[in-house]
Design a protein around this motif. Sequence first.
Motif, PDB file in Angstrom:
ATOM      1  N   UNK A   1      25.185   4.258  70.195  1.00  0.00           N
ATOM      2  CA  UNK A   1      25.435   3.027  69.439  1.00  0.00           C
ATOM      3  C   UNK A   1      26.360   3.333  68.273  1.00  0.00           C
ATOM      4  N   UNK A   2      25.977   4.450  67.600  1.00  0.00           N
ATOM      5  CA  UNK A   2      26.763   4.878  66.463  1.00  0.00           C
ATOM      6  C   UNK A   2      28.178   5.256  66.908  1.00  0.00           C
ATOM      7  N   UNK A   3      28.222   5.991  68.041  1.00  0.00           N
ATOM      8  CA  UNK A   3      29.501   6.453  68.584  1.00  0.00           C
ATOM      9  C   UNK A   3      30.396   5.272  68.952  1.00  0.00           C
TER      10      UNK A   3
ATOM     11  N   UNK B   1      29.926   2.009  68.098  1.00  0.00           N
ATOM     12  CA  UNK B   1      30.157   1.023  67.039  1.00  0.00           C
ATOM     13  C   UNK B   1      31.396   1.345  66.226  1.00  0.00           C
ATOM     14  N   UNK B   2      31.501   2.651  65.930  1.00  0.00           N
ATOM     15  CA  UNK B   2      32.624   3.078  65.090  1.00  0.00           C
ATOM     16  C   UNK B   2      33.971   2.800  65.782  1.00  0.00           C
ATOM     17  N   UNK B   3      34.171   3.275  67.060  1.00  0.00           N
ATOM     18  CA  UNK B   3      35.452   2.946  67.709  1.00  0.00           C
ATOM     19  C   UNK B   3      35.616   1.452  67.943  1.00  0.00           C
ATOM     20  N   UNK B   4      34.455   0.788  68.200  1.00  0.00           N
ATOM     21  CA  UNK B   4      34.558  -0.671  68.413  1.00  0.00           C
ATOM     22  C   UNK B   4      35.117  -1.357  67.163  1.00  0.00           C
ATOM     23  N   UNK B   5      34.525  -0.929  66.021  1.00  0.00           N
ATOM     24  CA  UNK B   5      34.994  -1.521  64.756  1.00  0.00           C
ATOM     25  C   UNK B   5      36.471  -1.189  64.539  1.00  0.00           C
TER      26      UNK B   5
ATOM     27  N   UNK C   1      39.488   4.893  75.617  1.00  0.00           N
ATOM     28  CA  UNK C   1      39.311   6.123  76.437  1.00  0.00           C
ATOM     29  C   UNK C   1      38.090   6.906  75.987  1.00  0.00           C
ATOM     30  N   UNK C   2      37.981   7.058  74.650  1.00  0.00           N
ATOM     31  CA  UNK C   2      36.819   7.806  74.124  1.00  0.00           C
ATOM     32  C   UNK C   2      35.521   7.107  74.467  1.00  0.00           C
ATOM     33  N   UNK C   3      35.562   5.741  74.362  1.00  0.00           N
ATOM     34  CA  UNK C   3      34.353   4.973  74.667  1.00  0.00           C
ATOM     35  C   UNK C   3      33.973   5.109  76.151  1.00  0.00           C
ATOM     36  N   UNK C   4      34.962   5.144  77.037  1.00  0.00           N
ATOM     37  CA  UNK C   4      34.696   5.301  78.472  1.00  0.00           C
ATOM     38  C   UNK C   4      33.996   6.647  78.750  1.00  0.00           C
ATOM     39  N   UNK C   5      34.491   7.642  77.990  1.00  0.00           N
ATOM     40  CA  UNK C   5      33.891   8.975  78.169  1.00  0.00           C
ATOM     41  C   UNK C   5      32.415   8.960  77.811  1.00  0.00           C
TER      42      UNK C   5
END
Length: 631
Positions: A403-405, A407-411, A444-448
Amino acid sequence: MSRRALRPILALLLLLGLALVIWPATQVAREQALSRLHDEADNELRLSVAGLRGHLSRHEYLPQLLASREPVQRFLEAPSRHSAQSLNLLLDGFRAIADVSDVYLLDRHADTLAASNWHRPDTFIGQNYTFRSYYSDAIAGREGRFYGLGVQSLERGYYFSAPVWLPDDEREPAGVMVVKVLLDAQEAAWAEQQAELLVVDGQGIIFMASQPELRLAALKPLSDAERRDLLATRRYADESLAPSGLRRLEPRGDHSDLVTFAHGPLRDQTFLRQVRPLPELGWEMHILKPLTAVQAAQWQAALLAGGLYGILVLGAGVGWQRLRLRRQREHFAERERQTLAQARDELERNVARRTRDLVESNRRLSDEIEERRRAEATLRQTQDELIQAAKLALLGQLAAGINHELNQPLAAVRSYAENARAFLARQQAERADANLAEIVELTGRMAEISAQLKQFSRKSGEQLTSVSVGDCFGYALRLYRARLDQDGVRVERRWPEAPVWVRADLVRLEQVLVNLIGNALQAMAQTPSPRLILGIDTLDDEVRIEVTDNGPGIPESQLSRIFEPFFTTKSPGTGLGLGLSISSRIIADLSGRLGAENLPEGGARFTIRLPRDRSPEASEPPSTQERHSHG
Ligand code: ADP
């Protein structure tokens, strides 16, 4: 009663039996021998009687013959006128021819006128024989007979007499002719016989006897009248006529008995006596046969009977002994049979009991096995569920991180997107594009991250394959990369260049490593400079995998409990207390061991030991190859 006590009684009975056998045998033998002896005695007696009779009767006619002779009558007519000498010679000649003892002539007054022994000093001539019965009988006109001792000679003789009649005088006899016969020759003949012979007169006086000492002994005591009578006839002169000592022992029929003698030459011998009357002589003849033959026969019979009895008793004894032995053998055999039967019964009972027990325990065992199988199935199911639950729990934990991971890229994506719109609106395409490029990288990071989640949710396969331990570590580390970075954990990888293979279920081994690393990270949460050391070692056939942290370590008191299910020191929501228990279970399923220890310099180390897989390429199907890498 005991056998020992019976012994004297048995001996007594045997002796009694012996007596009972011997007694009748000897009695029978005695009777038979006596009967034989009786016959023998009878024969001998008959012969002896005949001999005696013959001897006497040969001479009985002589006096009559002489009395009828003319010289005799002539002499008696006028004795004084005739010389007696010629008559004496005549008589002597006659005596010699007839072989008699004496021949003599008495006148009617019983004076001896002529005699054959005229020439001898003890001649009868001049003697008077009035007292002799042969005179009185003859003078009475009868023929006379007499026996007794000679008055002169004192020899035993038998006297025959006959009256001498003168031709012209028939009133009374003119004289008496006497012939005396001696009996010694007869007695001498008896001496040859194996028996004693007696001639006994009417008064019981033994007149003749084969035993000289018995002669003129009395068989029975004489009455006074008899003694007077004997004295009158001077039959036995002055002989004492002592008792013979004969005693009757046992009567045996009419003229027979058993006798013995109280004294004399035949003393203490036993005889069978047989008696025959000789009425014409006024005598009885006795024969005494010694019982030697009877006694011998009795002894023989006794020995024979005793011998037979002995053989019989011996045979009976041997038979009895054999019977007893056979009985004993049978008895023993029976007892042995019984013992064997008992032992067999006991054995059968034991076997039956043991069989029952075995069947029972077998049934229990089967039940237990069944129970165990059910429990195992349940356990496996529970385990799978627990593993799944643990995964989910872990997932929960991860979710927070993710979630933390995300949320940050999402934001960031959001702000990059807003920036791009703003730049597009201002027609600043280049800057918008730069923001969009940022967005692409972030997605890309989120997909990983999402790929990692997908990986974790895989269910384990049943098949064991060759797994590279280093790859497993790589995957687990990737899962925790964000957190490691965030917590500033220094990770040390201590394993060789070449991959180390173990035979395992890839997903499960990864799950264990994720678990151990997760625990280490949690433990080092308060540690100033956290350090995670991951090691792989090979030792012959074993691979050793170590996860070491420099956290607070495990309190010694809990070291033995941490593998228990639901043992946790963490607050609710943080830990379920299932991680280690499931991990150790998984490792045990892979034929390995999971252990924990505290390090002296602080921190805890968890060690997995697994069998080494040396040639993965050869055994490994190519389809599983792709699972080794996590891209
Ligand atoms: P949970 O992590 O849910 O508590 P685990 O079975 O994984 O369950 O761990 C059980 C307990 O073992 C933990 O509560 C903790 O007290 C202890 N433990 C596990 N790993 C470590 C470690 N690396 N350092 C210190 N304590 C640990």
